[in-house]
Design a protein around this motif. Sequence first.
Motif, PDB file in Angstrom:
ATOM      1  N   ILE A 106       0.825  -1.215   0.000  1.00  0.00           N
ATOM      2  CA  ILE A 106       0.000   0.000   0.000  1.00  0.00           C
ATOM      3  C   ILE A 106       0.855   1.258   0.000  1.00  0.00           C
ATOM      4  N   ASN A 107       1.903   1.292   0.847  1.00  0.00           N
ATOM      5  CA  ASN A 107       2.727   2.499   0.937  1.00  0.00           C
ATOM      6  C   ASN A 107       3.463   2.801  -0.364  1.00  0.00           C
ATOM      7  N   ARG A 108       3.927   1.769  -1.043  1.00  0.00           N
ATOM      8  CA  ARG A 108       4.627   2.006  -2.303  1.00  0.00           C
ATOM      9  C   ARG A 108       3.685   2.640  -3.321  1.00  0.00           C
ATOM     10  N   LEU A 109       2.466   2.162  -3.369  1.00  0.00           N
ATOM     11  CA  LEU A 109       1.487   2.737  -4.300  1.00  0.00           C
ATOM     12  C   LEU A 109       1.058   4.135  -3.861  1.00  0.00           C
ATOM     13  N   LYS A 110       0.940   4.339  -2.560  1.00  0.00           N
ATOM     14  CA  LYS A 110       0.513   5.641  -2.045  1.00  0.00           C
ATOM     15  C   LYS A 110       1.576   6.707  -2.252  1.00  0.00           C
ATOM     16  N   LEU A 111       2.844   6.341  -2.018  1.00  0.00           N
ATOM     17  CA  LEU A 111       3.956   7.299  -2.105  1.00  0.00           C
ATOM     18  C   LEU A 111       4.597   7.347  -3.488  1.00  0.00           C
ATOM     19  N   GLY A 112       4.165   6.464  -4.390  1.00  0.00           N
ATOM     20  CA  GLY A 112       4.739   6.454  -5.734  1.00  0.00           C
ATOM     21  C   GLY A 112       6.168   5.946  -5.767  1.00  0.00           C
ATOM     22  N   GLU A 113       6.476   4.982  -4.888  1.00  0.00           N
ATOM     23  CA  GLU A 113       7.835   4.438  -4.844  1.00  0.00           C
ATOM     24  C   GLU A 113       7.997   3.392  -5.949  1.00  0.00           C
ATOM     25  N   GLN A 114       8.097   3.887  -7.173  1.00  0.00           N
ATOM     26  CA  GLN A 114       8.165   2.991  -8.323  1.00  0.00           C
ATOM     27  C   GLN A 114       9.591   2.532  -8.599  1.00  0.00           C
ATOM     28  N   THR A 115       9.707   1.590  -9.500  1.00  0.00           N
ATOM     29  CA  THR A 115      10.995   1.017  -9.888  1.00  0.00           C
ATOM     30  C   THR A 115      11.397   1.590 -11.251  1.00  0.00           C
ATOM     31  N   PRO A 116      12.647   2.048 -11.414  1.00  0.00           N
ATOM     32  CA  PRO A 116      13.061   2.566 -12.724  1.00  0.00           C
ATOM     33  C   PRO A 116      12.964   1.493 -13.806  1.00  0.00           C
ATOM     34  N   VAL A 117      12.708   1.926 -15.027  1.00  0.00           N
ATOM     35  CA  VAL A 117      12.706   1.016 -16.170  1.00  0.00           C
ATOM     36  C   VAL A 117      14.008   1.210 -16.936  1.00  0.00           C
ATOM     37  N   LYS A 118      14.359   0.233 -17.732  1.00  0.00           N
ATOM     38  CA  LYS A 118      15.562   0.320 -18.557  1.00  0.00           C
ATOM     39  C   LYS A 118      15.144   0.775 -19.958  1.00  0.00           C
ATOM     40  N   LEU A 119      15.422   2.021 -20.247  1.00  0.00           N
ATOM     41  CA  LEU A 119      15.086   2.617 -21.539  1.00  0.00           C
ATOM     42  C   LEU A 119      16.247   2.389 -22.495  1.00  0.00           C
ATOM     43  N   LYS A 120      15.954   1.796 -23.648  1.00  0.00           N
ATOM     44  CA  LYS A 120      17.051   1.520 -24.579  1.00  0.00           C
ATOM     45  C   LYS A 120      16.582   1.553 -26.030  1.00  0.00           C
ATOM     46  N   TRP A 121      17.531   1.825 -26.893  1.00  0.00           N
ATOM     47  CA  TRP A 121      17.345   1.718 -28.341  1.00  0.00           C
ATOM     48  C   TRP A 121      18.732   1.478 -28.934  1.00  0.00           C
TER      49      TRP A 121
END
Length: 350
Positions: A106-121
């Motif tokens: 719940i806290n991760r969703l409430k606080l927006g503690e997201q995980t970085p994505v790997k952006l690549k091209w």
Amino acid sequence: MKLNIKPRTLYILIGIVAAVFMAVFAFGVEQYYRLHVSNLNSYDGKEHAFNIYPGMTMDSTLRLIRQEYAISGEADLKMHMKLIAIVHPEPGHYVFPAQMGDKEFINRLKLGEQTPVKLKWTNSVRTREELAGRIGAQLLMDSATILSMLEDDKYMANFGMNKETSRCLFIPNTYEVYWTISPDALFKRMEREYNTFWNEERRRKAEERNLTPIDIAIIASIVEGETYVTKDMPTIASLYMNRLRIGMPLQACPTIKYALGDFKLKRILNRHLNVDSPYNTYKNKGLPPGPIRCPLPRTMDYVLDAPKTNYLYMCASPKLDGTHIFSSSYGTHASAARSYHKTMNQMHIK
């Protein structure tokens, strides 16, 4: 006043109190366990990633989560959601562990503690449309917005570039960013990465060749269009810089493919050389106005460290193995070209 309680009644009362205490204790232990230790467990025992979009509610989020996780006590989870006071989850890319308690979830969703994505091209990206599409497919942003920024000369001037050179800002690599990063923040992040690559030493090497970082990127993009054989790349770069230095047209076949927008062409014929485009390096002297793909960092280093040669001509090897035959005189080049075209004709490659 002294109570006259029979022993049996006393035992019953003590038993009731003990039972209530045990029930409350068990409930407390269960709630603690589900809140802090485990209430959500993935079916396969592995972590799972989810994209939570703007506008999603906790109900829609739970429907998504249930696809990969079993919820031991759903009523407990909803009670904990009320206690922690979450109404809407923050948008983001979340990677949840195989087992987690309600509080972490719940806290991760409430606080927006997201995980970085790997952006690549990769350097397979040739056009602005391709680049915008590749980015838009990996982040929470519209590819049309990215494209409009890449094609906005006024905006790209903030980075010392324009519509044609905007792809130079996006050096192929893998970058960790948040899925919800804004387009403007992404461009500024790429500017930092660009300046990290174009450090003082690389800028000095470019200046010694009377070229800019943009020039180096354009040459590197053409070199990559010519071959996938890395050992030939420094020599090809040297050849093109020799042509630039003496004012000779580059006459680079990859730029013709780019001008035509046909990247599947296996053979450039005379009729293709008449295409009216600033990227036609048979008609126009000097470098084209921009790169013909997003060149790799290592290729730009090949250009910066290209050896000194007197080569002005090259021809694909008749072995068709991606290598080239280099020449300093047109006569030698013409002989090599005849052998190459003979092989192409024998194999009916058009």
